[in-house]
Design a protein around this motif. Structure first.
Motif, short mmCIF file in Angstrom:
data_model
loop_
_atom_site.label_atom_id
_atom_site.label_comp_id
_atom_site.label_asym_id
_atom_site.label_seq_id
_atom_site.Cartn_x
_atom_site.Cartn_y
_atom_site.Cartn_z
N ARG A 101 0.83 -1.21 0.00
CA ARG A 101 0.00 0.00 0.00
C ARG A 101 0.86 1.25 0.00
O ARG A 101 0.42 2.32 -0.45
N ALA A 102 2.08 1.14 0.50
CA ALA A 102 3.01 2.27 0.41
C ALA A 102 3.44 2.50 -1.03
O ALA A 102 3.59 3.65 -1.47
N ALA A 103 3.62 1.41 -1.76
CA ALA A 103 3.93 1.52 -3.19
C ALA A 103 2.79 2.21 -3.93
O ALA A 103 3.02 3.08 -4.79
N GLU A 104 1.54 1.84 -3.60
CA GLU A 104 0.39 2.50 -4.20
C GLU A 104 0.36 3.98 -3.84
O GLU A 104 0.10 4.84 -4.69
N ASN A 105 0.64 4.28 -2.60
CA ASN A 105 0.60 5.68 -2.15
C ASN A 105 1.61 6.53 -2.91
O ASN A 105 1.29 7.63 -3.37
N VAL A 106 2.81 6.01 -3.08
CA VAL A 106 3.85 6.75 -3.79
C VAL A 106 3.48 6.92 -5.27
O VAL A 106 3.51 8.03 -5.81
N LEU A 107 3.14 5.82 -5.94
CA LEU A 107 2.87 5.90 -7.38
C LEU A 107 1.61 6.70 -7.66
O LEU A 107 1.58 7.52 -8.60
N PHE A 108 0.56 6.49 -6.88
CA PHE A 108 -0.69 7.21 -7.13
C PHE A 108 -0.55 8.70 -6.81
O PHE A 108 -1.29 9.52 -7.36
N SER A 109 0.39 9.05 -5.93
CA SER A 109 0.65 10.47 -5.68
C SER A 109 1.16 11.16 -6.93
O SER A 109 0.96 12.37 -7.11
N VAL A 110 1.79 10.41 -7.80
CA VAL A 110 2.27 10.96 -9.07
C VAL A 110 1.17 10.92 -10.13
O VAL A 110 0.98 11.90 -10.88
N LEU A 111 0.41 9.83 -10.19
CA LEU A 111 -0.44 9.58 -11.35
C LEU A 111 -1.91 9.94 -11.17
O LEU A 111 -2.58 10.26 -12.16
N VAL A 112 -2.45 9.86 -9.96
CA VAL A 112 -3.90 9.97 -9.76
C VAL A 112 -4.25 11.32 -9.14
O VAL A 112 -3.66 11.73 -8.14
N LYS A 113 -5.25 12.00 -9.75
CA LYS A 113 -5.68 13.30 -9.23
C LYS A 113 -7.19 13.37 -9.17
O LYS A 113 -7.90 12.49 -9.68
N ASP A 114 -7.69 14.42 -8.58
CA ASP A 114 -9.12 14.65 -8.38
C ASP A 114 -9.88 14.48 -9.69
O ASP A 114 -9.55 15.09 -10.70
N GLY A 115 -10.93 13.64 -9.65
CA GLY A 115 -11.79 13.46 -10.81
C GLY A 115 -11.34 12.40 -11.80
O GLY A 115 -12.04 12.13 -12.78
N ASP A 116 -10.19 11.78 -11.55
CA ASP A 116 -9.68 10.76 -12.48
C ASP A 116 -10.51 9.48 -12.42
O ASP A 116 -11.23 9.22 -11.45
N ILE A 117 -10.37 8.69 -13.46
CA ILE A 117 -11.03 7.40 -13.58
C ILE A 117 -9.96 6.32 -13.75
O ILE A 117 -9.09 6.44 -14.61
#
Length: 458
Positions: A101-117
């Motif tokens: 889940r730390a890997a998800e947190n790091v990568l999604f901090s780069v890739l995922v933003k408000d309103g994304d799908i």
């Protein structure tokens, strides 16, 4: 005569476990507010809560622990881990993290933003939590066959290409940071994704300019099923299949506590240098320096060995055969489970097991509690409590399936334990018609509530 199957290892060390009385267990689960996560481990006889970080390491891994390099930057153990990951995945960049889940947190901090799908195949709880925490939306594109527990389909983890293309056509490209393929697909019952489907998802995503990433916690088990079930794959090694799987992706997150065969750890592996640089900054903020990322050198050294061992056929055959051994016993007893049996766990169909318990009283949680009270076995609910509330309406979400997951730790229990588990479930199954009420929530957190939820009897 044909020689029977035997495990490709022998036992060098054992850990005592204690059996308790039913009266003790009824008191303990009440004190835990009927949440199995709240139980102390010494109050559990056979622990099937998760296969994450609960397995036994090999002598090679314990030896690697003793030679770990604890240098803050550029340690030898990081280089060993990098070489192991690169050999298996082909990815050029590596960021260790303390768990998946730390890997998800790091990568999604780069890739995922408000309103994304973020489309994919039945995103797991922490994955969906990280997406929704960023006010984005996860869309499940799993094939419909996955939700019919009695249907035999070799790859129930597959993504439905029609559903996926509809997502690509409905939303602008800028709102879809990536498609996520979970291998194996935990939420649908530890079900694998075929190599053919992975390649087709890659081709479709290329058509729309969408990157593809893997949630890879059980990638080796997925490769085993490909070798066993997919035409043309029988003569290939697990490592060869893994290399091809990852060639269709832009990167991966990994919970090393599963197919890394270690008790802690995770990582991100990538091919894109720009994303690697951005993720490196978040690694330093959240985890540690980029060549250890929240792990000690000895943990990285053990993981490097574990990845090699987990991608060998003999180990995988032993591991998955034990899960099938338990699952087949339950099927013979008439107990409803997700079929075919998945790679890491047996998923019991609670809706069919406890038809008298209302959906709003959480039948899977009810069944998990009954199994614990019966025999001291701790499983976990994969149902409405885990599905959480809709982030916008705050209404309970009721998934198509309600499972009790019996996750089997790797190289930990014997088949005698599997026999004990099967007998316990049969005892509960025989009195299923006496169970007509479940539980109600007395307290819950705003997100990922199932870890800490408190329940009362309904």
């Amino acid at each position: 005569m044909k020689l029977p199957y035997a495990e490709p290892y022998r036992i060098k060390m054992v850990e005592p476990i204690r059996q308790s009385t039913k009266e003790e267990r009824e008191n303990w689960i009440s004190e835990a507010h009927y949440n199995l996560f709240n139980l102390e481990s010494d109050k559990v006889f056979i622990d099937l809560l998760t296969d994450s970080g609960t397995g036994a390491m090999s002598d090679r891994q314990w030896g690697a622990l003793m030679t770990g390099d604890e240098s803050y930057a550029g340690s030898r153990s990081f280089q060993e881990l990098y070489q192991s990951v690169n050999k298996i995945t082909g990815y050029r960049y590596l960021l260790p993290t303390h768990q998946g889940r730390a890997a998800e947190n790091v990568l999604f901090s780069v890739l995922v933003k408000d309103g994304d799908i973020v489309p994919g195949n039945s995103h797991f709880d922490t994955t969906k939590g990280h997406i929704e925490f960023r006010k984005a939306h996860a869309i499940d594109c799993t094939i419909d066959e996955a939700f019919d527990t009695e249907l035999i389909h070799p790859f129930k983890g597959n993504i439905d290409l029609v559903k996926l293309e509809k997502v690509y056509q409905t939303y602008p490209k800028e709102k879809i940071p990536f498609c996520l393929i979970t291998i194996t697909c935990n939420t649908s019952g530890g079900q694998p994704v075929s190599l053919e489907n992975i390649k087709a998802v890659r081709d479709l995503s290329n058509k729309y300019g969408i990157p593809v990433y893997f949630d890879s916690a059980r990638f080796a088990e997925n490769a085993y099923f490909i070798k066993q079930r997919e035409d043309g794959q029988q003569n290939r090694t697990i490592k060869e299949i893994c290399k091809e799987i990852f060639s269709y992706g832009d990167g991966m997150t990994m919970s090393s506590k599963k197919d890394g065969l270690v008790n802690i750890g995770g990582f991100i592996a990538l091919n894109n240098e720009e994303i690697f640089r951005k993720a490196s900054n978040f690694t330093i903020i959240y985890e540690g320096f980029i060549t250890y990322g929240g792990l000690s050198g000895r943990d990285m050294a053990a993981l490097a060995v574990g990845l090699d061992e987990a991608t060998e056929f003999g180990y995988l055959e032993s591991r998955i055969s034990q899960v099938e051994y338990l699952g087949n016993q339950l099927i013979e007893m008439g107990i409803p489970v997700q079929r075919p049996i998945g790679g890491h766990a047996v998923f019991v169909d609670a809706l069919k097991f406890l038809p008298n318990v209302k959906r709003e009283e959480f039948p899977a949680q009810t069944l998990a509690v009954e199994i614990y009270k019966e025999a001291g076995i701790r499983g976990v609910e994969i149902g409405a409590i885990l599905a959480d509330r809709d982030p916008e309406t705050r209404e309970n979400r009721y998934p198509k399936t309600e499972f009790v997951r019996l996750a089997i730790p790797r190289r930990t229990y014997t088949n005698n334990h599997m026999d004990y588990i099967a007998a316990a479930l049969k005892n509960v199954f025989d009195r299923r018609n006496e169970i007509s009420s479940g539980y109600k929530i007395s307290w819950e957190s705003e997100i990922m509530r199932h870890f800490t939820v408190k329940l009362d009897k309904a």
